[in-house]
Design an enzyme around this catalytic site. Structure first.
Site, PDB file in Angstrom:
ATOM      1  N   GLU A  25      -3.686   7.744  -5.529  1.00  0.00           N
ATOM      2  CA  GLU A  25      -3.875   7.046  -6.807  1.00  0.00           C
ATOM      3  C   GLU A  25      -5.049   7.657  -7.546  1.00  0.00           C
ATOM      4  OE1 GLU A  25      -4.061   2.824  -6.095  1.00  0.00           O
ATOM      5  OE2 GLU A  25      -2.100   2.790  -5.146  1.00  0.00           O
ATOM      6  N   HIS A  36      -0.902  -0.005  -9.721  1.00  0.00           N
ATOM      7  CA  HIS A  36      -1.680  -0.886  -8.820  1.00  0.00           C
ATOM      8  C   HIS A  36      -2.217  -2.111  -9.579  1.00  0.00           C
ATOM      9  CE1 HIS A  36      -3.967  -0.689  -4.768  1.00  0.00           C
ATOM     10  NE2 HIS A  36      -3.854  -1.954  -5.164  1.00  0.00           N
ATOM     11  N   ARG A  44       0.833  -1.190   0.000  1.00  0.00           N
ATOM     12  CA  ARG A  44       0.000   0.000   0.000  1.00  0.00           C
ATOM     13  C   ARG A  44       0.874   1.247   0.000  1.00  0.00           C
ATOM     14  NH1 ARG A  44      -3.430  -2.300  -1.589  1.00  0.00           N
ATOM     15  NH2 ARG A  44      -5.622  -2.408  -1.081  1.00  0.00           N
TER      16      ARG A  44
HETATM   17  P1  NAD Z   1      -1.999 -10.052   5.774  1.00  0.00           P
HETATM   18  O1  NAD Z   1      -2.910  -9.399   6.747  1.00  0.00           O
HETATM   19  O2  NAD Z   1      -2.187 -11.495   5.471  1.00  0.00           O
HETATM   20  O3  NAD Z   1      -0.485  -9.846   6.241  1.00  0.00           O
HETATM   21  C1  NAD Z   1      -0.009  -8.641   6.721  1.00  0.00           C
HETATM   22  C2  NAD Z   1       1.182  -8.933   7.645  1.00  0.00           C
HETATM   23  O4  NAD Z   1       1.721  -7.689   8.061  1.00  0.00           O
HETATM   24  C3  NAD Z   1       0.777  -9.708   8.897  1.00  0.00           C
HETATM   25  O5  NAD Z   1       1.593 -10.851   9.061  1.00  0.00           O
HETATM   26  C4  NAD Z   1       0.987  -8.702  10.015  1.00  0.00           C
HETATM   27  O6  NAD Z   1       1.409  -9.293  11.241  1.00  0.00           O
HETATM   28  C5  NAD Z   1       2.071  -7.829   9.433  1.00  0.00           C
HETATM   29  N1  NAD Z   1       2.190  -6.516  10.067  1.00  0.00           N
HETATM   30  C6  NAD Z   1       1.204  -5.729  10.579  1.00  0.00           C
HETATM   31  N2  NAD Z   1       1.727  -4.605  11.113  1.00  0.00           N
HETATM   32  C7  NAD Z   1       3.057  -4.686  10.929  1.00  0.00           C
HETATM   33  C8  NAD Z   1       4.147  -3.831  11.254  1.00  0.00           C
HETATM   34  N3  NAD Z   1       3.956  -2.680  11.888  1.00  0.00           N
HETATM   35  N4  NAD Z   1       5.390  -4.217  10.902  1.00  0.00           N
HETATM   36  C9  NAD Z   1       5.609  -5.378  10.242  1.00  0.00           C
HETATM   37  N5  NAD Z   1       4.617  -6.243   9.937  1.00  0.00           N
HETATM   38  C10 NAD Z   1       3.364  -5.898  10.266  1.00  0.00           C
HETATM   39  O7  NAD Z   1      -2.098  -9.178   4.448  1.00  0.00           O
HETATM   40  P2  NAD Z   1      -1.815  -9.682   2.966  1.00  0.00           P
HETATM   41  O8  NAD Z   1      -3.023 -10.332   2.432  1.00  0.00           O
HETATM   42  O9  NAD Z   1      -0.534 -10.436   2.953  1.00  0.00           O
HETATM   43  O10 NAD Z   1      -1.637  -8.291   2.212  1.00  0.00           O
HETATM   44  C11 NAD Z   1      -0.455  -7.551   2.399  1.00  0.00           C
HETATM   45  C12 NAD Z   1      -0.575  -6.183   1.746  1.00  0.00           C
HETATM   46  O11 NAD Z   1      -0.656  -6.328   0.346  1.00  0.00           O
HETATM   47  C13 NAD Z   1      -1.815  -5.380   2.150  1.00  0.00           C
HETATM   48  O12 NAD Z   1      -1.444  -4.026   2.291  1.00  0.00           O
HETATM   49  C14 NAD Z   1      -2.740  -5.542   0.957  1.00  0.00           C
HETATM   50  O13 NAD Z   1      -3.678  -4.507   0.864  1.00  0.00           O
HETATM   51  C15 NAD Z   1      -1.726  -5.508  -0.150  1.00  0.00           C
HETATM   52  N6  NAD Z   1      -2.159  -6.077  -1.433  1.00  0.00           N
HETATM   53  C16 NAD Z   1      -1.866  -5.339  -2.552  1.00  0.00           C
HETATM   54  C17 NAD Z   1      -2.221  -5.850  -3.781  1.00  0.00           C
HETATM   55  C18 NAD Z   1      -1.925  -5.062  -5.020  1.00  0.00           C
HETATM   56  O14 NAD Z   1      -2.706  -5.105  -5.951  1.00  0.00           O
HETATM   57  N7  NAD Z   1      -0.808  -4.368  -5.088  1.00  0.00           N
HETATM   58  C19 NAD Z   1      -2.869  -7.093  -3.887  1.00  0.00           C
HETATM   59  C20 NAD Z   1      -3.109  -7.808  -2.720  1.00  0.00           C
HETATM   60  C21 NAD Z   1      -2.737  -7.296  -1.483  1.00  0.00           C
HETATM   61  C1  MLT Z   2      -5.981  -5.554  -2.695  1.00  0.00           C
HETATM   62  O1  MLT Z   2      -5.797  -5.059  -1.580  1.00  0.00           O
HETATM   63  O2  MLT Z   2      -6.528  -6.666  -2.828  1.00  0.00           O
HETATM   64  C2  MLT Z   2      -5.475  -4.816  -3.862  1.00  0.00           C
HETATM   65  O3  MLT Z   2      -5.609  -3.462  -3.676  1.00  0.00           O
HETATM   66  C3  MLT Z   2      -5.997  -5.294  -5.145  1.00  0.00           C
HETATM   67  C4  MLT Z   2      -7.045  -4.496  -5.835  1.00  0.00           C
HETATM   68  O4  MLT Z   2      -8.209  -4.586  -5.480  1.00  0.00           O
HETATM   69  O5  MLT Z   2      -6.700  -3.799  -6.764  1.00  0.00           O
END
Ligand code: NAD
Ligand code: MLT
Length: 339
Positions: free
Chosen positions: A259, A278, A230
């Site tokens: 964004e 993204h 993010r």
């Molecule tokens: P998740 O909740 O499974 O994992 C997040 C991890 O971060 C957890 O293990 C948690 O303990 C850890 N965490 C929380 N606070 C923390 C801190 N201060 N320091 C270090 N670690 C910490 O989440 P996820 O499903 O793995 O998603 C991770 C990220 O990826 C999210 O921000 C999500 O929105 C993003 N994401 C982006 C896209 C994209 O399109 N770019 C797609 C999917 C997910």
């Molecule tokens: C997500 O958190 O799953 C990502 O932002 C993916 C998206 O919806 O584009």
């Protein structure tokens, strides 16, 4: 029941709702007051990351039962307001994990081997073979910040390509890190200091906002930063400066504090920075998965059944408000729209 969809979501999910007899309206343009008008008679709202679901949206939608987030991050939804209005918020946390992990790996290689830059030079007619000397991930150390669903999948993939893994995540057990052959460290600076590459996979929370700034980037000296989690977690101005000044070798980002990325972002002017709009979850499979999971959550909420992956405390049938037929009070929202 009426389902309003305000960010593009795969047909597989929308068809499931239509097949169940619900009215599905898509509206990918409305913002501000128009969005408040559009949501007035909605019983469900489905979004991705582009719609800011603010308190005003909940106030404008008296019959709203559920907000379905077709993806993982719910930082664009005011969860407290949802809870106060008795509205369920459900995300789809599994369906796009592999897509996000693969994109992160792709971005790692893109920046380490200057692939977009080399491509740009070639299509401009220049055979710049002598100008790009990349970095291998083999035998390097990868610092993973946040070892949740996506972080673990990234760690597995890069481990299989020969990296050593150091993890900073204060909320996981040592066993989780050990299962992946990773070393869990207690300090973000230590993880970054040991990494040749650092990849961010935390949610955007008050605690993680601005977590990687000038001091943290200095720890990663000579390395590469990848953020496909993010925007807002990494200080973009400090990052652009660190890469421009040669403190970092490069950076690759898929998500941004604002964004679409504003045209005056300093990130756009640094040669060794690779940017995508993204796209982490933008694969056919991931979009079908999250659309279907979100549709299932909406159907469960309409049937007053427990909703999987509820993020608001309105997730159990007993805690929900009854639907009302009154007109909403109009307030405005000014959140930017980016899909
Ligand atoms: P998740 O909740 O499974 O994992 C997040 C991890 O971060 C957890 O293990 C948690 O303990 C850890 N965490 C929380 N606070 C923390 C801190 N201060 N320091 C270090 N670690 C910490 O989440 P996820 O499903 O793995 O998603 C991770 C990220 O990826 C999210 O921000 C999500 O929105 C993003 N994401 C982006 C896209 C994209 O399109 N770019 C797609 C999917 C997910
Ligand atoms: C997500 O958190 O799953 C990502 O932002 C993916 C998206 O919806 O584009």
């Amino acid at each position: 029941m009426k389902v309003l969809v305000t960010d593009p979501v795969a047909d597989a999910g929308l068809d499931r709702l239509r097949d169940a007899g619900h009215e599905v309206e898509t509206d990918y343009e409305s913002e501000g007051d128009e969005l408040l008008d559009a949501v007035t008679d909605a019983n469900a709202l489905i979004v991705r990351s582009g719609t800011e679901v603010t308190e005003a949206v909940f106030e404008a939608a008296p019959d709203l039962v559920i907000v379905g987030r077709a993806g993982i991050g719910v930082d664009n939804i005011d969860i407290d307001a949802a809870t106060n209005h008795g509205v369920i918020v459900a995300n789809a946390p599994d369906g796009n994990v592999r897509a996000a992990a693969e994109h992160t790996v792709a971005m790692t290689f893109a920046v380490a081997r200057s692939i977009p830059q080399a491509h740009g030079r070639l299509v401009d007619g220049e055979w710049a073979k002598g100008e790009f000397l990349g970095t291998e991930v083999n035998n390097k150390t990868l610092a993973v910040v946040g070892l949740g669903r996506v972080g673990q999948e990234v760690a597995k993939r890069l481990d299989s390509l020969g990296t050593d893994l150091v993890v900073y995540d204060p909320y996981i057990s040592e066993e989780r890190a050990e299962r992946l052959g990773a070393e869990l460290v207690e300090d973000l600076h230590e993880a970054l200091g040991r990494g040749d590459f650092a990849t961010i996979h935390t949610p955007l929370l008050p605690e993680t906002e601005g977590m990687v700034g000038e001091d943290e980037l200095a720890q990663l000296e000579g390395g590469y930063l990848i953020n496909c989690a993010r925007g807002g977690i990494v200080d973009e101005e400090a990052l652009a400066k660190a890469v421009d000044d040669g403190v970092l070798a490069g950076a690759a980002l898929d998500s941004f504090a604002e964004e679409p990325l504003p045209a005056d972002s300093p990130l756009l002017n640094v040669e060794e920075v690779v940017l995508t709009p993204h796209l982490g979850a933008s694969t056919e499979a991931a979009q079908e998965n999250v659309a279907v999971d979100t549709a299932e959550a909406v159907l469960a909420a309409f049937d007053d059944e427990p909703v999987l992956h509820s993020c608001s405390t309105a997730g159990s049938p007993r805690s929900r408000r009854p639907t009302r037929a009154t007109s909403p009070r109009r307030t405005s929202t000014s959140s930017p729209r980016a899909r």
